[in-house]
Design a protein around this motif. Structure first.
Motif, short mmCIF file in Angstrom:
data_model
loop_
_atom_site.label_atom_id
_atom_site.label_comp_id
_atom_site.label_asym_id
_atom_site.label_seq_id
_atom_site.Cartn_x
_atom_site.Cartn_y
_atom_site.Cartn_z
N ARG A 180 12.25 22.70 -3.30
CA ARG A 180 11.68 22.22 -2.05
C ARG A 180 10.43 21.37 -2.34
O ARG A 180 9.77 21.54 -3.37
N ASP A 181 10.11 20.50 -1.39
CA ASP A 181 9.02 19.53 -1.59
C ASP A 181 7.65 20.19 -1.70
O ASP A 181 6.75 19.63 -2.30
N ASP A 182 7.51 21.38 -1.09
CA ASP A 182 6.17 21.97 -1.07
C ASP A 182 5.97 23.02 -2.18
O ASP A 182 5.10 23.87 -2.08
N MET A 183 6.78 22.95 -3.26
CA MET A 183 6.52 23.83 -4.41
C MET A 183 5.13 23.53 -4.96
O MET A 183 4.69 22.38 -4.98
N LEU A 184 4.44 24.55 -5.44
CA LEU A 184 3.18 24.36 -6.15
C LEU A 184 3.56 24.17 -7.63
O LEU A 184 3.96 25.13 -8.30
N VAL A 185 3.50 22.91 -8.09
CA VAL A 185 3.93 22.60 -9.45
C VAL A 185 2.71 22.68 -10.37
O VAL A 185 1.82 21.85 -10.30
N HIS A 186 2.69 23.69 -11.23
CA HIS A 186 1.55 23.86 -12.14
C HIS A 186 1.64 22.88 -13.30
O HIS A 186 0.63 22.40 -13.81
N GLN A 187 2.85 22.61 -13.77
CA GLN A 187 3.09 21.68 -14.89
C GLN A 187 4.43 21.02 -14.65
O GLN A 187 5.33 21.66 -14.09
N THR A 188 4.57 19.76 -15.10
CA THR A 188 5.87 19.12 -14.98
C THR A 188 6.64 19.18 -16.30
O THR A 188 7.87 19.22 -16.30
N GLU A 189 5.94 19.16 -17.46
CA GLU A 189 6.61 19.26 -18.76
C GLU A 189 5.88 20.23 -19.66
O GLU A 189 4.83 19.87 -20.17
N PRO A 190 6.38 21.42 -19.85
CA PRO A 190 7.56 21.96 -19.18
C PRO A 190 7.29 22.26 -17.71
O PRO A 190 6.15 22.42 -17.32
N TYR A 191 8.38 22.33 -16.94
CA TYR A 191 8.29 22.52 -15.50
C TYR A 191 7.93 23.97 -15.19
O TYR A 191 8.65 24.90 -15.60
N ASN A 192 6.82 24.17 -14.50
CA ASN A 192 6.40 25.50 -14.08
C ASN A 192 5.93 25.42 -12.64
O ASN A 192 4.94 24.76 -12.35
N ALA A 193 6.64 26.09 -11.75
CA ALA A 193 6.38 25.92 -10.33
C ALA A 193 6.68 27.19 -9.55
O ALA A 193 7.59 27.95 -9.91
N SER A 223 10.14 28.83 -11.06
CA SER A 223 10.72 28.33 -12.30
C SER A 223 9.69 28.38 -13.42
O SER A 223 8.59 27.86 -13.28
N ARG A 224 10.04 29.08 -14.51
CA ARG A 224 9.10 29.27 -15.61
C ARG A 224 9.77 28.84 -16.91
O ARG A 224 10.79 29.41 -17.31
N ASN A 225 9.22 27.82 -17.55
CA ASN A 225 9.82 27.27 -18.76
C ASN A 225 8.78 27.06 -19.84
O ASN A 225 7.65 26.68 -19.56
N HIS A 226 9.19 27.29 -21.08
CA HIS A 226 8.31 27.07 -22.23
C HIS A 226 8.66 25.80 -22.97
O HIS A 226 8.03 25.46 -23.97
N GLY A 227 9.69 25.09 -22.52
CA GLY A 227 10.10 23.84 -23.16
C GLY A 227 11.06 23.14 -22.21
O GLY A 227 11.32 23.61 -21.11
N PRO A 228 11.59 21.99 -22.66
CA PRO A 228 12.55 21.28 -21.80
C PRO A 228 13.88 22.04 -21.68
O PRO A 228 14.22 22.83 -22.56
N VAL A 229 14.58 21.79 -20.59
CA VAL A 229 15.90 22.39 -20.40
C VAL A 229 16.85 21.81 -21.45
O VAL A 229 16.96 20.59 -21.57
N PRO A 230 17.51 22.66 -22.25
CA PRO A 230 18.39 22.12 -23.30
C PRO A 230 19.67 21.54 -22.69
O PRO A 230 20.12 21.98 -21.63
N ARG A 231 20.20 20.53 -23.35
CA ARG A 231 21.51 20.00 -22.94
C ARG A 231 22.56 20.85 -23.62
O ARG A 231 22.63 20.89 -24.84
#
Ligand SMILES: Nc1nc2c(c(=O)[nH]1)N[C@H]1C(S)=C(S)[C@@H](COP(=O)(O)O)O[C@H]1N2
Ligand SMILES: [Mo]
Length: 357
Positions: free
Chosen positions: A7-20, A39-47
Motif C-alpha cells: 500500500r502507498d502509505d507503508m512506512l518504508v525504513h529502507q528501500t535496499e534492502p526493502y524494510n517497511a 516486510s523485513r529483508n537483509h538483502g535483495p530478493v533472489p531470482r
C-alpha cells in the motif's frame, strides 16, 4: 505488478534492502492483507527459477532428500496454520528514544502481521528423511545474499528439534489463500509460529539436521546482550517471542476530538502461551481499565483488544499492558529492557496524542 506490491502509505525504513511496516491502524484485522504485511529483508530478493528450484534436506539424516515443489506437494499432506509473524526488532523505536541504537532499523509497533499459511509440516518432511541420533537442531538456509555480512552470505538460522517437530511449523508456499509472493519467500519459506520472525527463513534452499545450533551469522545476531555489553558480543540467542502489546488506535501523534474514544490494539504472548488480559491506563499507570480481549485462535496468533475511554481536551498519554496464561505481565519501561542491538522490546505500550475540545 511490482516486486513489493505494498500500500502507498507503508512506512518504508529502507528501500535496499526493502524494510517497511504499515501504519499501525492498518493492523486492526485478524488476518493482514498481503499489501499491508510488513516486510523485513537483509538483502535483495533472489531470482529463483521455480522449475529448477529444489529443497535439499541433509545433515544428520538417514536419507538425503532433494525435492521439487511438486514432489513436496505430492509426498506430504497440505496443512494450514494461522500464525502471527513478528520481527524481533518490532518497537525498537521506543528503545531508541531512551538510548540510540546506531545502524538498526527504527521499527515502530507494526513489524508484525498475521496470515493463514499453507504448506507441509516440517515434521513430516523430517520424518521422510529420518533424523539420526544426535540431531538436536534443524538449520534453515535461504537463497538470498545479505548485504550486511562480508563476504555476503545467505540468511539462515535454526530451531531445536522439539520445535521443528511440532505440528505448527510449516514449509509454506501459500499465504492467505494465494501463492506466496517472491517478496515473502517464494517458492518456499519456513513459518515458525510463536518464535521471532528471523527463524522463518524465506527462499528456503536447505534444511540441515545438526548436533549444534546454526552457524549462520544471523542465528547469533538475533540475541540479547546486557545493556553495558559491547554491541558485537555474543548474547542470549532469541527463540520464542516475548509477551507484548501495542496500541494501534488512536495513532501516535494524532489529533482527535475529546470525549468517548475507542482505544484498540493487539497483544501477543509467544510460543505456547496465550494473552489472558489487557489493561489500559490514562493516568500514567495509577489506575487501569480492563479491555475487551478477543479469545485466542491458537497460541501463535495475536489477539486484538479494545475499550472506550472518555478523554478530556489536552495532551493525552495512554498506556497498555498485557498478561499471559502464566500470569506474567509486561515490564513497565523501555529503559529496563534496553539492549545494545535493540531486540524484544516488550515494555508497556505507550502513545501520545492530542484531544481537541
Ligand atoms: N532468507 C531470508 N529469510 C528471512 C529474512 C531475510 O532477510 N532473508 N528476514 C527474516 C526476518 S528478520 C523476519 S522478521 C521475517 C520477515 O518476513 P516477511 O518479510 O515475510 O514479513 O523473515 C525472516 N526470514
Ligand atoms: Mo526480524
Amino acid at each position: 505488478m511490482g516486486l513489493w506490491d505494498k500500500r502507498d502509505d507503508m512506512l518504508v525504513h529502507q528501500t535496499e534492502p526493502y524494510n517497511a511496516e504499515p501504519p499501525p491502524g492498518a493492523l486492526a484485522g485478524h488476518l493482514t492483507p498481503l499489501d499491508t504485511f510488513y516486510s523485513r529483508n537483509h538483502g535483495p530478493v533472489p531470482r529463483i527459477d521455480p522449475a529448477r528450484w529444489r529443497l535439499r534436506v541433509d545433515g544428520l539424516v538417514e536419507r538425503m532428500l532433494e525435492l521439487s515443489l511438486d514432489e513436496l506437494r505430492r509426498r506430504f499432506s497440505e496443512h494450514q496454520v494461522v500464525a502471527t509473524l513478528q520481527c524481533a526488532g518490532n518497537r525498537r523505536a521506543d528503545l531508541m528514544a531512551f538510548r540510540d541504537i546506531p545502524g538498526q532499523v527504527p521499527w515502530g509497533p507494526a513489524a508484525v502481521s498475521t496470515a493463514r499459511w499453507t504448506g507441509v509440516r516440517l515434521a513430516e518432511v523430517l520424518a521422510g528423511a529420518g533424523l539420526r541420533d544426535g540431531a538436536a537442531h534443524i538449520a534453515f538456509t535461504g537463497g538470498d545474499l545479505t548485504v550486511s555480512t562480508t563476504p555476503a552470505q545467505p540468511f539462515g538460522g535454526s530451531v531445536p528439534v522439539a520445535k521443528a517437530l511440532s505440528g505448527e511449523v510449516l514449509l509454506a508456499w501459500g499465504i492467505n489463500g494465494r501463492p506466496l509472493p517472491a517478496a515473502h519467500g517464494a517458492p518456499l519459506r519456513v513459518v515458525v509460529p510463536g518464535w521471532i520472525g528471523a527463524r522463518s527463513v524465506k527462499w528456503l534452499q536447505r534444511v540441515t539436521a545438526r548436533a549444534e545450533v546454526s552457524d549462520n551469522h544471523f542465528h547469533a545476531e538475533y540475541s540479547i546482550l546486557p545493556p553495558d555489553a559491547h554491541p558485537r558480543g555474543t548474547g542470549i540467542v532469541l527463540g520464542p517471542l516475548a509477551l507484548h502489546c501495542a496500541i494501534l488506535r488512536p495513532g501516535a501523534g494524532s489529533r482527535l476530538p475529546a470525549g468517548p474514544t475507542e482505544v484498540s490494539g493487539y497483544a501477543l504472548a509467544g510460543d505456547d502461551r496465550t494473552v489472558t488480559r489487557v489493561d489500559v491506563s490514562r493516568d500514567h499507570g495509577r489506575t487501569w481499565v480492563q479491555a475487551e480481549l478477543d479469545p485466542p485462535e491458537n497460541p501463535w496468533t495475536w489477539q486484538h483488544w479494545r475499550t472506550t475511554l472518555t478523554l478530556p481536551a489536552g495532551e493525552a498519554e495512554l498506556l497498555a499492558r498485557a498478561w499471559d496464561s502464566t500470569a506474567a505481565v509486561q515490564p513497565e519501561s523501555a529503559a529496563t529492557v534496553w539492549n545494545p542491538r535493540g531486540y524484544a522490546n516488550n515494555s508497556w505500550a505507550r502513545v501520545y496524542f492530542t484531544c481537541h475540545p
